[in-house]
Design an enzyme around this catalytic site. Structure first.
Site, PDB file in Angstrom:
ATOM      1  CD  GLN A 251     -12.673  -2.070  30.271  1.00 46.43           C
ATOM      2  OE1 GLN A 251     -13.311  -2.377  29.825  1.00 46.43           O
ATOM      3  NE2 GLN A 251     -11.922  -2.385  31.333  1.00 46.43           N
ATOM      4  CE1 TYR A 278      -0.012  -5.211  35.055  1.00 48.71           C
ATOM      5  CE2 TYR A 278      -1.208  -5.815  36.967  1.00 48.71           C
ATOM      6  CZ  TYR A 278       0.117  -5.817  35.808  1.00 48.71           C
ATOM      7  OH  TYR A 278       0.802  -6.579  36.382  1.00 48.71           O
ATOM      8  CG  ASP A 341      -9.339  -3.702  35.322  1.00 45.67           C
ATOM      9  OD1 ASP A 341      -8.804  -5.133  34.834  1.00 45.67           O
ATOM     10  OD2 ASP A 341      -9.952  -2.501  35.078  1.00 45.67           O
ATOM     11  CB  CYS A 368     -10.526  -8.209  29.908  1.00 47.16           C
ATOM     12  SG  CYS A 368      -8.342  -8.382  29.887  1.00 47.16           S
TER      13      CYS A 368
END
Length: 410
Positions: A251, A278, A341, A368
């Site tokens: 990130q 993930y 995620d 996201c």
């Protein structure tokens, strides 16, 4: 078809940071506008939803501020508190329009830094300087000072002579807020020996390691080789320390991501077994470790799994294990909680099938992309799951991107 100049009233902001307006021919989506504004926009004519760009603001929103003209900053013309409100609205709209759910959404959790938060950047190497890639028909935009990147990256950029990076066509940086170190990756075709001069120049400019990546259709998909120094530096994400590289996924806003990981662990609760699907190198999974007897991190990226195993070997977290695999492996794992995620594409139908067929009674979903998240949430609620807390998190100030941390239970 030629563009036309239209005077438009902006009703609201929609995903992508676009202002929605209507005229006699239908909907127009306008870049660079805010709700309540009256603007003159250059609009591409055609059928269906038309798109345009603000040229003159005739009546400004009280939330409007001056902003740098950079292609990545599609919401910087709004004051930061307003950005947080708009991002909450994007999540609410996705839930209503895509998931067909009326459900409360918490206020957006702000980023600890509004500017200079990015720990990574990738630029074209041009004779005139490092530049952003061409976007929306523009020529590459040379970057003198980048207001989004962390100070250590800018310090390296200030010392660079782009001509001395030849024959690289691009360069990527990754910095650590924790240590202040920067690693770099040169992108170009050829043997490492052809890039030694460029590597030496980067080291002289302050990076602690340089890698070489072959150009590829998929980012860094053709392999990466270390030329000099360190490939990895350490960064703090919430309660755990993680190794990061110039080319591996991590990130870009470690402080904001750390807050989301802590939040996800709170929503996961406690139990015997949690699976971090993930999971990459396990930044979220390791936040689960104090609350579960064991944690399994699943991912298909070998490089990330190696980094994760190395990290827990150093930290001594004995209840975290790493396995190569995707959602299909959930059938062999008896688990209380699944944390996901996923990439921007979200969970495909097969992954949702495996999650629904698993033994887990709780799913923590970090996303996201509100649109694909809402699609998946809608599907899971129709299968009998119940949506609980939904909180937007801002990893990308000055842009329209927003993360979502949420929980579903059977």
């Amino acid at each position: 078809m030629p563009d036309v100049l239209l005077t438009l009233e902006i009703e609201k902001l929609v995903a992508g940071g676009l202002g929605l307006a209507r005229d006699g021919s239908g909907v127009v989506l306008v870049r660079g506008a805010l709700p309540g504004e009256r603007v003159e926009a250059e609009v591409r004519t055609g059928r269906g939803v038309r798109q345009g760009v603000t040229r003159t603001v005739l009546r400004a929103s009280p939330d409007r501020v001056s902003a740098p003209d950079l292609p990545t900053l599609d919401l910087a013309h709004a004051a930061y508190p307003a950005q947080l409100v708009y991002k909450r609205g994007f999540v609410e709209e996705a839930l209503a329009r895509i998931a067909k759910l009326r459900h409360p959404v918490a206020p957006t959790l702000p980023s600890p830094h509004e500017w200079h938060y990015r720990n990574t950047a990738q630029y074209l190497v041009t004779p005139h300087g490092l530049a952003y890639r061409e976007r929306r028909g523009r020529d590459p935009l040379v970057v003198g000072r980048d207001p989004l990147v962390m100070a250590p990256i800018q310090a390296v950029m200030d010392r660079l002579d782009p001509e001395r990076l030849n024959p690289a066509t691009e360069v990527a940086f990754r910095a650590s807020r924790l240590t202040g170190e920067v690693v770099a990756a040169l992108i170009g075709a050829g043997e490492p020996r052809h890039f030694l001069r460029a590597s030496d120049h980067l080291l002289d400019a302050g990076v602690v390691g340089v890698s070489l990546a072959e150009p590829a259709g998929r980012r860094f998909g053709a392999g990466v080789r270390l030329i000099a120094g360190e490939a990895e530096i350490q960064e703090q994400f919430g309660q755990v320390r993680v190794g990061i590289t110039a080319t591996g996924f991590a990130q870009v806003n470690p402080e904001a991501a750390g807050l989301a990981y802590i939040h996800a662990a709170e929503l996961a609760g406690s139990g015997l077994h949690a699976v971090d699907l993930y999971g990459g190198s396990g930044a979220i999974g390791r936040h689960l470790a104090p609350h579960f007897a064991r944690v399994t991190v699943l991912d298909t990226a070998a490089e990330a799994l190696v980094r994760g195993r190395q990290a827990v070997a150093v930290s001594g977290e004995r209840n975290v294990s790493y396995r190569s695999g995707d959602a299909a492996r959930l059938g062999e794992l008896s688990t209380d909680v699944i944390v996901v995620d996923p990439p921007r594409a979200g969970l495909d139908e097969g992954a949702r099938d495996h999650i629904h067929a698993s033994t887990a009674d709780r799913l923590v979903y970090v996303s996201c992309d509100p649109a694909t998240w809402a699609r998946d949430v809608g599907d899971l609620t129709r299968r009998g799951w119940r949506l609980g807390e939904v909180t937007p998190h801002d990893f990308y100030p000055q842009t329209s991107h927003v993360e979502v941390v949420s929980v579903l239970e059977r």
